[in-house]
Each structure stands twice: as C-alpha cells, then as structure tokens.
Design a protein around this motif. Structure first.
Motif, PDB file in Angstrom:
ATOM      1  N   ALA A  64      61.394  24.939  -8.381  1.00 28.20           N
ATOM      2  CA  ALA A  64      62.680  24.244  -8.433  1.00 28.20           C
ATOM      3  C   ALA A  64      62.678  23.164  -9.512  1.00 28.20           C
ATOM      4  N   LEU A  65      61.553  22.441  -9.650  1.00 26.18           N
ATOM      5  CA  LEU A  65      61.448  21.420 -10.687  1.00 26.18           C
ATOM      6  C   LEU A  65      61.541  22.040 -12.072  1.00 26.18           C
ATOM      7  N   ALA A  66      60.828  23.127 -12.285  1.00 22.94           N
ATOM      8  CA  ALA A  66      60.874  23.798 -13.588  1.00 22.94           C
ATOM      9  C   ALA A  66      62.307  24.200 -13.935  1.00 22.94           C
ATOM     10  N   ARG A  67      62.973  24.809 -12.993  1.00 24.37           N
ATOM     11  CA  ARG A  67      64.344  25.270 -13.254  1.00 24.37           C
ATOM     12  C   ARG A  67      65.293  24.107 -13.474  1.00 24.37           C
ATOM     13  N   ALA A  68      65.068  23.003 -12.753  1.00 22.87           N
ATOM     14  CA  ALA A  68      65.912  21.818 -12.954  1.00 22.87           C
ATOM     15  C   ALA A  68      65.756  21.256 -14.357  1.00 22.87           C
ATOM     16  N   LEU A  69      64.580  21.472 -14.950  1.00 24.30           N
ATOM     17  CA  LEU A  69      64.315  20.996 -16.308  1.00 24.30           C
ATOM     18  C   LEU A  69      64.696  22.027 -17.362  1.00 24.30           C
ATOM     19  N   GLY A  70      65.263  23.148 -16.922  1.00 19.31           N
ATOM     20  CA  GLY A  70      65.714  24.176 -17.857  1.00 19.31           C
ATOM     21  C   GLY A  70      64.645  25.156 -18.276  1.00 19.31           C
ATOM     22  N   THR A  71      63.522  25.193 -17.563  1.00 22.69           N
ATOM     23  CA  THR A  71      62.422  26.087 -17.898  1.00 22.69           C
ATOM     24  C   THR A  71      62.409  27.248 -16.913  1.00 22.69           C
ATOM     25  N   PRO A  72      62.571  28.480 -17.386  1.00 23.49           N
ATOM     26  CA  PRO A  72      62.599  29.605 -16.453  1.00 23.49           C
ATOM     27  C   PRO A  72      61.244  29.864 -15.809  1.00 23.49           C
ATOM     28  N   VAL A  73      61.270  30.237 -14.551  1.00 18.85           N
ATOM     29  CA  VAL A  73      60.060  30.647 -13.841  1.00 18.85           C
ATOM     30  C   VAL A  73      59.953  32.161 -13.994  1.00 18.85           C
ATOM     31  N   VAL A  74      58.935  32.610 -14.709  1.00 20.67           N
ATOM     32  CA  VAL A  74      58.834  34.028 -15.033  1.00 20.67           C
ATOM     33  C   VAL A  74      57.905  34.783 -14.104  1.00 20.67           C
ATOM     34  N   ALA A  75      57.071  34.077 -13.354  1.00 18.86           N
ATOM     35  CA  ALA A  75      56.158  34.765 -12.441  1.00 18.86           C
ATOM     36  C   ALA A  75      55.598  33.782 -11.430  1.00 18.86           C
ATOM     37  N   VAL A  78      47.185  33.570  -5.148  1.00 19.64           N
ATOM     38  CA  VAL A  78      45.742  33.648  -5.302  1.00 19.64           C
ATOM     39  C   VAL A  78      45.064  33.960  -3.968  1.00 19.64           C
ATOM     40  N   ALA A  79      43.981  34.713  -4.063  1.00 20.68           N
ATOM     41  CA  ALA A  79      43.109  35.004  -2.918  1.00 20.68           C
ATOM     42  C   ALA A  79      43.783  35.863  -1.866  1.00 20.68           C
ATOM     43  N   THR A  80      44.530  36.851  -2.313  1.00 20.79           N
ATOM     44  CA  THR A  80      45.116  37.811  -1.387  1.00 20.79           C
ATOM     45  C   THR A  80      45.317  39.147  -2.088  1.00 20.79           C
ATOM     46  N   ALA A  81      45.167  40.202  -1.319  1.00 26.44           N
ATOM     47  CA  ALA A  81      45.517  41.539  -1.799  1.00 26.44           C
ATOM     48  C   ALA A  81      46.664  42.082  -0.969  1.00 26.44           C
ATOM     49  N   GLY A  82      47.308  41.196  -0.204  1.00 25.81           N
ATOM     50  CA  GLY A  82      48.346  41.614   0.726  1.00 25.81           C
ATOM     51  C   GLY A  82      49.727  41.721   0.104  1.00 25.81           C
ATOM     52  N   ASP A  83      50.697  41.986   0.964  1.00 26.98           N
ATOM     53  CA  ASP A  83      52.089  42.146   0.555  1.00 26.98           C
ATOM     54  C   ASP A  83      52.686  40.775   0.242  1.00 26.98           C
ATOM     55  N   VAL A  84      53.240  40.624  -0.951  1.00 27.81           N
ATOM     56  CA  VAL A  84      53.818  39.336  -1.356  1.00 27.81           C
ATOM     57  C   VAL A  84      55.324  39.465  -1.621  1.00 27.81           C
ATOM     58  N   THR A  85      55.929  40.541  -1.117  1.00 28.52           N
ATOM     59  CA  THR A  85      57.356  40.743  -1.395  1.00 28.52           C
ATOM     60  C   THR A  85      58.216  39.636  -0.791  1.00 28.52           C
ATOM     61  N   GLY A  86      57.809  39.093   0.367  1.00 28.74           N
ATOM     62  CA  GLY A  86      58.573  37.998   0.955  1.00 28.74           C
ATOM     63  C   GLY A  86      58.554  36.767   0.078  1.00 28.74           C
ATOM     64  N   ILE A  87      57.392  36.462  -0.501  1.00 23.49           N
ATOM     65  CA  ILE A  87      57.289  35.327  -1.422  1.00 23.49           C
ATOM     66  C   ILE A  87      58.105  35.597  -2.676  1.00 23.49           C
ATOM     67  N   GLU A  88      58.061  36.821  -3.154  1.00 23.55           N
ATOM     68  CA  GLU A  88      58.814  37.173  -4.361  1.00 23.55           C
ATOM     69  C   GLU A  88      60.313  36.953  -4.164  1.00 23.55           C
ATOM     70  N   ARG A  89      60.800  37.259  -2.979  1.00 27.17           N
ATOM     71  CA  ARG A  89      62.232  37.084  -2.719  1.00 27.17           C
ATOM     72  C   ARG A  89      62.645  35.618  -2.805  1.00 27.17           C
ATOM     73  N   VAL A  90      61.817  34.726  -2.287  1.00 31.91           N
ATOM     74  CA  VAL A  90      62.207  33.316  -2.296  1.00 31.91           C
ATOM     75  C   VAL A  90      61.924  32.653  -3.642  1.00 31.91           C
ATOM     76  N   VAL A  91      60.883  33.107  -4.346  1.00 35.70           N
ATOM     77  CA  VAL A  91      60.595  32.547  -5.671  1.00 35.70           C
ATOM     78  C   VAL A  91      61.588  33.062  -6.707  1.00 35.70           C
ATOM     79  N   GLU A  92      62.085  34.272  -6.492  1.00 33.72           N
ATOM     80  CA  GLU A  92      63.033  34.921  -7.403  1.00 33.72           C
ATOM     81  C   GLU A  92      62.424  35.135  -8.784  1.00 33.72           C
ATOM     82  N   ALA A  93      61.170  35.603  -8.764  1.00 34.20           N
ATOM     83  CA  ALA A  93      60.461  35.946 -10.007  1.00 34.20           C
ATOM     84  C   ALA A  93      59.363  36.934  -9.650  1.00 34.20           C
ATOM     85  N   LEU A  94      58.907  37.673 -10.645  1.00 33.76           N
ATOM     86  CA  LEU A  94      57.783  38.567 -10.443  1.00 33.76           C
ATOM     87  C   LEU A  94      56.680  37.845  -9.692  1.00 33.76           C
ATOM     88  N   THR A  95      56.189  38.438  -8.611  1.00 35.59           N
ATOM     89  CA  THR A  95      55.134  37.804  -7.816  1.00 35.59           C
ATOM     90  C   THR A  95      53.973  38.774  -7.672  1.00 35.59           C
TER      91      THR A  95
END
Length: 204
Positions: free
Chosen positions: A142-153, A157-174
């Motif tokens: 949120a801070l990055a986006r507020a400063l005009g810097t896109p979050v691209v990914a 770390v330390a997981t091989a599990g499903d991260v689709t839920g995190i990807e949905r809330v981050v709104e970037a490749l996860t």
C-alpha cells in the motif's frame, strides 16, 4: 530500479534481493544490489563482500565502478554495502543502464523506506506465509502504491504451498519460494526467482 520491500525484518528481503539479482545474471545482465537499510545493513555479509565501500561513497561522489564490490555469492552481482547515508543522497546517482535492486529497510524505518520506494520503478513485496507477515507485506504494498510505485510481484518465502489467496489480496504476481538451507545456491529457490524475474523483467 526494483525495490525489495517487506513489513518487518527477518522475512527474507536481503535473500530475495540477491536471488533476484542472480536471476538477472542468468539472463546475461550485470545487476547491482544496493543495501538501502541503514538500521541493519547486512547485504554485503550475505553476498560475501568486505563491505568496505558502499552507499556512503556514492553519496560522497565516488563513481559506481569504484564503490561497488563483486559478490562472492551469487557471482556476477555487484554490491553496494549499506551505511549511515540518507538514501536521498545516493539514489539519484544509481545507474539506469543495468538492473538495480534495492534491499530496503523494514517498513518501520519510515522515511528511508519511502525514499527507496519512491525512487524505484517497481517494487517486490516479501513475506513469509504467516498472517502477521502477510499483513505487514500488504502495508508495504500500500505504501509503494501510495508513492506511485507499482507492485509487480510478491515473494512468499519458506513455503511450497498454495499462495493464490495472498495473490488475490496483494493484486500482483505471487510466487512461493521453498525453504532451503542455503537459498543462494539452492536450485529450487533459483527456479522460483527465475520465474519472478522472467515476468517482471528486465530481460533484454
């Protein structure tokens, strides 16, 4: 210029910065990893450099080629060690003709993080899979986006599990990155960061 951001220390920002730098080496680029964390400047320790030269030298007008030190690991990466220099005194002097990866301070560092994020062309958020780390990562996004810097990914770390839920809330490749004893030499970790670098660029 790519800023590696995360809510707090210890989530793997420095390792992510160096692993992404290694991914660019494998794409025949010469990346520069810059330690922009004044509070805990440890990028040079991870990279196996002496840390005798770094961002304070750039702030004093020393050329990049004279201030950067070649990393022992991963090879092919140049490192600017951190130090007690305001990021605003050296960020504008960093090169524009090669990948520059900023290892930023924890979000609580305030102005230093804001300066690094504002200067970067894009940001990658780093978190571990636990709820608090993800929440802190979202604050960094949120801070990055507020400063005009896109979050691209987002790198989890330390997981091989499903991260689709995190990807949905981050709104970037996860991307999940598996745990490893030595992430800078681990093949599975390299593959994960290679996928991230392949999507976010630069690749030419």
């Amino acid at each position: 210029m790519l800023a590696i951001a995360g809510g707090k220390g210890g989530v793997g920002k420095t390792t992510t910065a160096l692993c992404l730098a290694d991914a660019y080496v494998r794409r025949r680029r010469r990346p520069l990893a810059v330690d922009a964390d004044r509070g805990m400047p440890n990028c040079h320790l991870y990279a196996g450099t002496a840390g005798e030269r770094g961002v304070a030298d750039i702030a004093a007008g020393v050329p990049i080629d004279a201030a950067a030190e070649p990393a022992a690991a991963p090879p092919g990466v140049d490192v600017l060690a951190g130090g007690d220099a305001d990021p605003e005194t050296y960020l504008d002097a960093l090169p524009a003709d090669r990948p520059v990866i900023l290892d930023t301070a924890a979000a609580g560092a305030g102005a230093d993080v804001g300066a690094a994020l504002a200067a970067a062309d894009a940001a990658v958020v780093v978190a571990t899979p636990d709820r608090d780390a993800v929440r802190d990562g979202l604050k960094s996004a949120a801070l990055a986006r507020a400063l005009g810097t896109p979050v691209v990914a987002c790198v989890v770390v330390a997981t091989a599990g499903d991260v689709t839920g995190i990807e949905r809330v981050v709104e970037a490749l996860t991307a999940p990155v598996p745990a490893a004893r030595d992430p800078l030499t681990d093949v599975a970790v390299a593959v994960a960061h290679g996928r991230v670098a392949g999507v976010i660029g630069p690749n030419a």
